[in-house]
Design a protein around this motif. Structure first.
Motif, PDB file in Angstrom:
ATOM      1  N   UNK A   1     -20.423 -31.128 -23.096  1.00  0.00           N
ATOM      2  CA  UNK A   1     -21.123 -30.699 -21.890  1.00  0.00           C
ATOM      3  C   UNK A   1     -20.353 -29.507 -21.340  1.00  0.00           C
ATOM      4  N   UNK A   2     -20.953 -28.329 -21.433  1.00  0.00           N
ATOM      5  CA  UNK A   2     -20.276 -27.087 -21.064  1.00  0.00           C
ATOM      6  C   UNK A   2     -21.023 -26.399 -19.934  1.00  0.00           C
ATOM      7  N   UNK A   3     -20.329 -26.005 -18.873  1.00  0.00           N
ATOM      8  CA  UNK A   3     -20.988 -25.335 -17.752  1.00  0.00           C
ATOM      9  C   UNK A   3     -21.448 -23.933 -18.157  1.00  0.00           C
ATOM     10  N   UNK A   4     -22.662 -23.577 -17.751  1.00  0.00           N
ATOM     11  CA  UNK A   4     -23.166 -22.239 -18.083  1.00  0.00           C
ATOM     12  C   UNK A   4     -23.687 -21.496 -16.874  1.00  0.00           C
ATOM     13  N   UNK A   5     -23.569 -22.055 -15.706  1.00  0.00           N
ATOM     14  CA  UNK A   5     -24.099 -21.418 -14.511  1.00  0.00           C
ATOM     15  C   UNK A   5     -23.506 -20.032 -14.290  1.00  0.00           C
ATOM     16  N   UNK A   6     -22.187 -19.884 -14.388  1.00  0.00           N
ATOM     17  CA  UNK A   6     -21.559 -18.582 -14.170  1.00  0.00           C
ATOM     18  C   UNK A   6     -22.047 -17.554 -15.178  1.00  0.00           C
ATOM     19  N   UNK A   7     -22.222 -17.966 -16.426  1.00  0.00           N
ATOM     20  CA  UNK A   7     -22.701 -17.041 -17.449  1.00  0.00           C
ATOM     21  C   UNK A   7     -24.081 -16.518 -17.107  1.00  0.00           C
ATOM     22  N   UNK A   8     -24.968 -17.416 -16.624  1.00  0.00           N
ATOM     23  CA  UNK A   8     -26.325 -16.978 -16.256  1.00  0.00           C
ATOM     24  C   UNK A   8     -26.290 -16.002 -15.100  1.00  0.00           C
ATOM     25  N   UNK A   9     -25.408 -16.219 -14.113  1.00  0.00           N
ATOM     26  CA  UNK A   9     -25.320 -15.328 -12.961  1.00  0.00           C
ATOM     27  C   UNK A   9     -24.869 -13.938 -13.403  1.00  0.00           C
ATOM     28  N   UNK A  10     -23.952 -13.878 -14.379  1.00  0.00           N
ATOM     29  CA  UNK A  10     -23.453 -12.591 -14.853  1.00  0.00           C
ATOM     30  C   UNK A  10     -24.542 -11.787 -15.540  1.00  0.00           C
ATOM     31  N   UNK A  11     -25.472 -12.476 -16.225  1.00  0.00           N
ATOM     32  CA  UNK A  11     -26.509 -11.767 -16.967  1.00  0.00           C
ATOM     33  C   UNK A  11     -27.757 -11.530 -16.138  1.00  0.00           C
TER      34      UNK A  11
ATOM     35  N   UNK B   1     -27.651 -30.327 -32.255  1.00  0.00           N
ATOM     36  CA  UNK B   1     -28.656 -29.907 -31.284  1.00  0.00           C
ATOM     37  C   UNK B   1     -27.964 -29.280 -30.083  1.00  0.00           C
ATOM     38  N   UNK B   2     -28.665 -28.384 -29.434  1.00  0.00           N
ATOM     39  CA  UNK B   2     -28.167 -27.757 -28.208  1.00  0.00           C
ATOM     40  C   UNK B   2     -29.323 -27.677 -27.229  1.00  0.00           C
ATOM     41  N   UNK B   3     -29.050 -28.091 -25.997  1.00  0.00           N
ATOM     42  CA  UNK B   3     -30.106 -28.019 -24.979  1.00  0.00           C
ATOM     43  C   UNK B   3     -29.485 -27.755 -23.618  1.00  0.00           C
ATOM     44  N   UNK B   4     -30.310 -27.244 -22.735  1.00  0.00           N
ATOM     45  CA  UNK B   4     -29.889 -26.988 -21.357  1.00  0.00           C
ATOM     46  C   UNK B   4     -30.168 -28.223 -20.521  1.00  0.00           C
ATOM     47  N   UNK B   5     -29.224 -28.574 -19.680  1.00  0.00           N
ATOM     48  CA  UNK B   5     -29.417 -29.668 -18.738  1.00  0.00           C
ATOM     49  C   UNK B   5     -29.289 -29.091 -17.338  1.00  0.00           C
ATOM     50  N   UNK B   6     -30.365 -29.114 -16.593  1.00  0.00           N
ATOM     51  CA  UNK B   6     -30.328 -28.614 -15.226  1.00  0.00           C
ATOM     52  C   UNK B   6     -30.003 -29.774 -14.306  1.00  0.00           C
ATOM     53  N   UNK B   7     -28.880 -29.640 -13.602  1.00  0.00           N
ATOM     54  CA  UNK B   7     -28.386 -30.687 -12.724  1.00  0.00           C
ATOM     55  C   UNK B   7     -28.349 -30.138 -11.303  1.00  0.00           C
ATOM     56  N   UNK B   8     -28.160 -31.034 -10.346  1.00  0.00           N
ATOM     57  CA  UNK B   8     -28.055 -30.595  -8.946  1.00  0.00           C
ATOM     58  C   UNK B   8     -26.883 -29.636  -8.745  1.00  0.00           C
ATOM     59  N   UNK B   9     -25.778 -29.868  -9.460  1.00  0.00           N
ATOM     60  CA  UNK B   9     -24.589 -29.053  -9.288  1.00  0.00           C
ATOM     61  C   UNK B   9     -24.539 -27.819 -10.165  1.00  0.00           C
ATOM     62  N   UNK B  10     -25.536 -27.561 -10.970  1.00  0.00           N
ATOM     63  CA  UNK B  10     -25.532 -26.395 -11.849  1.00  0.00           C
ATOM     64  C   UNK B  10     -26.218 -26.681 -13.174  1.00  0.00           C
ATOM     65  N   UNK B  11     -25.967 -25.834 -14.126  1.00  0.00           N
ATOM     66  CA  UNK B  11     -26.595 -25.936 -15.443  1.00  0.00           C
ATOM     67  C   UNK B  11     -25.511 -26.189 -16.486  1.00  0.00           C
ATOM     68  N   UNK B  12     -25.792 -27.103 -17.393  1.00  0.00           N
ATOM     69  CA  UNK B  12     -24.862 -27.418 -18.478  1.00  0.00           C
ATOM     70  C   UNK B  12     -25.527 -27.171 -19.817  1.00  0.00           C
ATOM     71  N   UNK B  13     -24.724 -26.810 -20.781  1.00  0.00           N
ATOM     72  CA  UNK B  13     -25.173 -26.805 -22.170  1.00  0.00           C
ATOM     73  C   UNK B  13     -24.712 -28.138 -22.750  1.00  0.00           C
ATOM     74  N   UNK B  14     -25.634 -28.836 -23.389  1.00  0.00           N
ATOM     75  CA  UNK B  14     -25.311 -30.103 -24.049  1.00  0.00           C
ATOM     76  C   UNK B  14     -25.423 -29.847 -25.549  1.00  0.00           C
ATOM     77  N   UNK B  15     -24.278 -29.845 -26.228  1.00  0.00           N
ATOM     78  CA  UNK B  15     -24.248 -29.642 -27.677  1.00  0.00           C
ATOM     79  C   UNK B  15     -23.874 -30.977 -28.300  1.00  0.00           C
ATOM     80  N   UNK B  16     -24.720 -31.446 -29.220  1.00  0.00           N
ATOM     81  CA  UNK B  16     -24.523 -32.761 -29.800  1.00  0.00           C
ATOM     82  C   UNK B  16     -24.473 -32.669 -31.324  1.00  0.00           C
ATOM     83  N   UNK B  17     -23.472 -33.333 -31.908  1.00  0.00           N
ATOM     84  CA  UNK B  17     -23.349 -33.448 -33.357  1.00  0.00           C
ATOM     85  C   UNK B  17     -23.459 -34.937 -33.672  1.00  0.00           C
TER      86      UNK B  17
END
Length: 127
Positions: free
Chosen positions: A116-126, A38-54
């Motif tokens: 848990x992977x940070x994705x905030x910078x990627x979103x800003x670029x797009x 599964x993969x989902x977005x986690x919106x946190x106070x410090x930014x956005x993370x991708x949570x990928x779970x196996x």
């Protein structure tokens, strides 16, 4: 899976290594092995993370394995944990110290590995 995560740069072999780990250690006699990704977005106070779970429905990790894996990044030992060690190393190179990995057992049994992977910078670029 959240469609906004499709552009997330995750080396495909990384997820494959986690699935291979489930196949290698998760098979129980006379039972069908079920692996869920599964993969989902986690919106946190410090930014956005991708949570990928196996997860799998195998025997899970022993308490000793969990303590060792969660204390520090997986280390290769006598040819064991090579896939996990390489996967974590690869993700650390890509994401730096902003990534995290957690090892656990599911409430219903079986192993669970979460990235848990940070994705905030990627979103800003797009944007």
């Amino acid at each position: 899976t959240d469609n906004r995560l499709r552009a997330l740069p995750v080396p495909p072999v990384s997820i494959l290594s986690l699935v291979e780990n489930s196949i290698k250690y998760g098979v129980k006699d006379n039972e069908v092995l079920r692996i869920t990704i599964t993969a989902r977005r986690l919106e946190m106070d410090g930014g956005v993370l991708a949570n990928i779970m196996v997860t799998d429905n195998g025997p899970g990790f022993t308490p000793r394995q969990l303590e060792s894996l969660n204390k520090r990044a997986p280390q290769e030992k006598n040819g064991q944990h090579v896939g996990l060690a390489n996967t974590v190393r690869r993700l650390q190179l890509l994401y730096g110290k902003n990534m995290a990995v957690a090892f656990a057992n599911s409430k219903t049994g079986g192993a669970r590995i979460e990235l848990f992977l940070p994705i905030e910078e990627e979103e800003k670029k797009t944007s």
